[in-house]
Scaffold this active site. Sequence first.
Site, PDB file in Angstrom:
ATOM      1  N   HIS A  77      35.361  39.501  40.567  1.00 17.58           N
ATOM      2  CA  HIS A  77      35.443  39.829  41.993  1.00 17.58           C
ATOM      3  C   HIS A  77      35.583  38.555  42.828  1.00 17.58           C
ATOM      4  O   HIS A  77      35.132  37.481  42.435  1.00 17.58           O
ATOM      5  CB  HIS A  77      34.202  40.614  42.424  1.00 17.58           C
ATOM      6  CG  HIS A  77      34.194  42.019  41.903  1.00 17.58           C
ATOM      7  ND1 HIS A  77      33.293  42.971  42.336  1.00 17.58           N
ATOM      8  CD2 HIS A  77      34.997  42.628  40.995  1.00 17.58           C
ATOM      9  CE1 HIS A  77      33.546  44.120  41.723  1.00 17.58           C
ATOM     10  NE2 HIS A  77      34.556  43.933  40.885  1.00 17.58           N
ATOM     11  N   GLU A  79      34.075  37.642  45.507  1.00 15.82           N
ATOM     12  CA  GLU A  79      32.795  37.049  45.915  1.00 15.82           C
ATOM     13  C   GLU A  79      32.186  36.261  44.756  1.00 15.82           C
ATOM     14  O   GLU A  79      31.640  35.173  44.943  1.00 15.82           O
ATOM     15  CB  GLU A  79      31.815  38.136  46.365  1.00 15.82           C
ATOM     16  CG  GLU A  79      32.327  39.030  47.490  1.00 15.82           C
ATOM     17  CD  GLU A  79      33.050  40.279  46.981  1.00 15.82           C
ATOM     18  OE1 GLU A  79      33.822  40.191  46.002  1.00 15.82           O
ATOM     19  OE2 GLU A  79      32.851  41.344  47.588  1.00 15.82           O
ATOM     20  N   CYS A 103      30.130  44.438  46.045  1.00 11.89           N
ATOM     21  CA  CYS A 103      29.548  45.413  45.121  1.00 11.89           C
ATOM     22  C   CYS A 103      28.108  44.999  44.799  1.00 11.89           C
ATOM     23  O   CYS A 103      27.657  43.911  45.166  1.00 11.89           O
ATOM     24  CB  CYS A 103      30.389  45.497  43.841  1.00 11.89           C
ATOM     25  SG  CYS A 103      30.134  44.092  42.729  1.00 11.89           S
ATOM     26  N   CYS A 106      27.869  41.569  42.695  1.00 13.71           N
ATOM     27  CA  CYS A 106      28.069  40.352  43.496  1.00 13.71           C
ATOM     28  C   CYS A 106      26.926  40.188  44.491  1.00 13.71           C
ATOM     29  O   CYS A 106      26.508  39.058  44.769  1.00 13.71           O
ATOM     30  CB  CYS A 106      29.406  40.399  44.229  1.00 13.71           C
ATOM     31  SG  CYS A 106      30.814  40.262  43.113  1.00 13.71           S
TER      32      CYS A 106
HETATM   33  N1  LIG Z   1      33.751  43.745  46.780  1.00 12.17           N
HETATM   34  C1  LIG Z   1      34.749  43.764  45.888  1.00 12.17           C
HETATM   35  N2  LIG Z   1      35.341  42.592  45.551  1.00 12.17           N
HETATM   36  C2  LIG Z   1      36.370  42.570  44.654  1.00 12.17           C
HETATM   37  O1  LIG Z   1      36.921  41.513  44.374  1.00 12.17           O
HETATM   38  N3  LIG Z   1      36.776  43.770  44.077  1.00 12.17           N
HETATM   39  C3  LIG Z   1      37.956  43.776  43.213  1.00 12.17           C
HETATM   40  C4  LIG Z   1      37.824  44.385  41.860  1.00 12.17           C
HETATM   41  C5  LIG Z   1      39.211  44.960  41.642  1.00 12.17           C
HETATM   42  O2  LIG Z   1      40.118  43.929  41.255  1.00 12.17           O
HETATM   43  C6  LIG Z   1      39.598  45.450  43.015  1.00 12.17           C
HETATM   44  C7  LIG Z   1      39.206  46.883  43.324  1.00 12.17           C
HETATM   45  O3  LIG Z   1      40.170  47.707  42.756  1.00 12.17           O
HETATM   46  P1  LIG Z   1      40.350  49.246  43.118  1.00 12.17           P
HETATM   47  O4  LIG Z   1      39.230  50.006  42.435  1.00 12.17           O
HETATM   48  O5  LIG Z   1      40.249  49.367  44.640  1.00 12.17           O
HETATM   49  O6  LIG Z   1      41.701  49.599  42.584  1.00 12.17           O
HETATM   50  O7  LIG Z   1      38.920  44.578  43.907  1.00 12.17           O
HETATM   51  C8  LIG Z   1      36.188  44.944  44.389  1.00 12.17           C
HETATM   52  C9  LIG Z   1      35.181  44.987  45.286  1.00 12.17           C
HETATM   53  C10 LIG Z   1      34.567  46.303  45.636  1.00 12.17           C
HETATM   54  O8  LIG Z   1      33.194  46.282  45.622  1.00 12.17           O
HETATM   55 ZN   LIG Z   2      31.554  42.439  43.123  1.00 19.34          ZN
END
Ligand SMILES: Nc1nc(=O)n([C@H]2C[C@H](O)[C@@H](COP(=O)(O)O)O2)cc1CO
Ligand SMILES: [Zn+2]
Length: 159
Positions: A77, A79, A103, A106
Amino acid sequence: MKKPDYLKWDEYFMGIALLSTERSKDPSTSVGACIVSQDNKILSVGYNGMPIGCSDDDFPWNREGSPYDTKYFYVCHAEMNAILNYTGTAMHDAKIYTTLFPCNECTKALIQKGIKEIIYMCDKYSETDSVRASKRMLDASGVTYRLYEPINKDITLSL
Ligand SMILES: Nc1nc(=O)n([C@H]2C[C@H](O)[C@@H](COP(=O)(O)O)O2)cc1CO
Ligand SMILES: [Zn+2]
């Protein structure tokens, strides 16, 4: 008189988080994050991507299927990458600008690193248990979060 339309701090740092999303290879959700010290120095940036050595072309970007064949087992992710990209030792009391609400995984890491404020642009997964758990932890640990309020300014980068 000084130029009136300069970028305010929030716009500057969220702008950097937004620009970082352009590095993401995720076909559905690109996320960018920028960690900033209390006195407005940029500490680190990150975007969601595969771990070092895990080729963007070989690892899956699927959302569905067997977990082994989806991106979720592999992608770092934004973060988490921003935390891991920081090589210094003074993240305490810092803030993070992120284009998507963090999430639960993170969030744990952000709390443990001493981040005190989260500024986010989008909370499209607010109904998920993951984000509900994030807010539960943030509320318990006194970490504040607020929605970024966009300004009406288009910045065009011509490279
Ligand atoms: N806060 C976040 N930071 C992130 O970098 N991500 C990333 C993980 C995946 O590569 C993408 C989410 O993919 P999707 O489920 O919307 O197709 O974003 C996801 C979240 C969500 O909690
Ligand atoms: Zn995360």
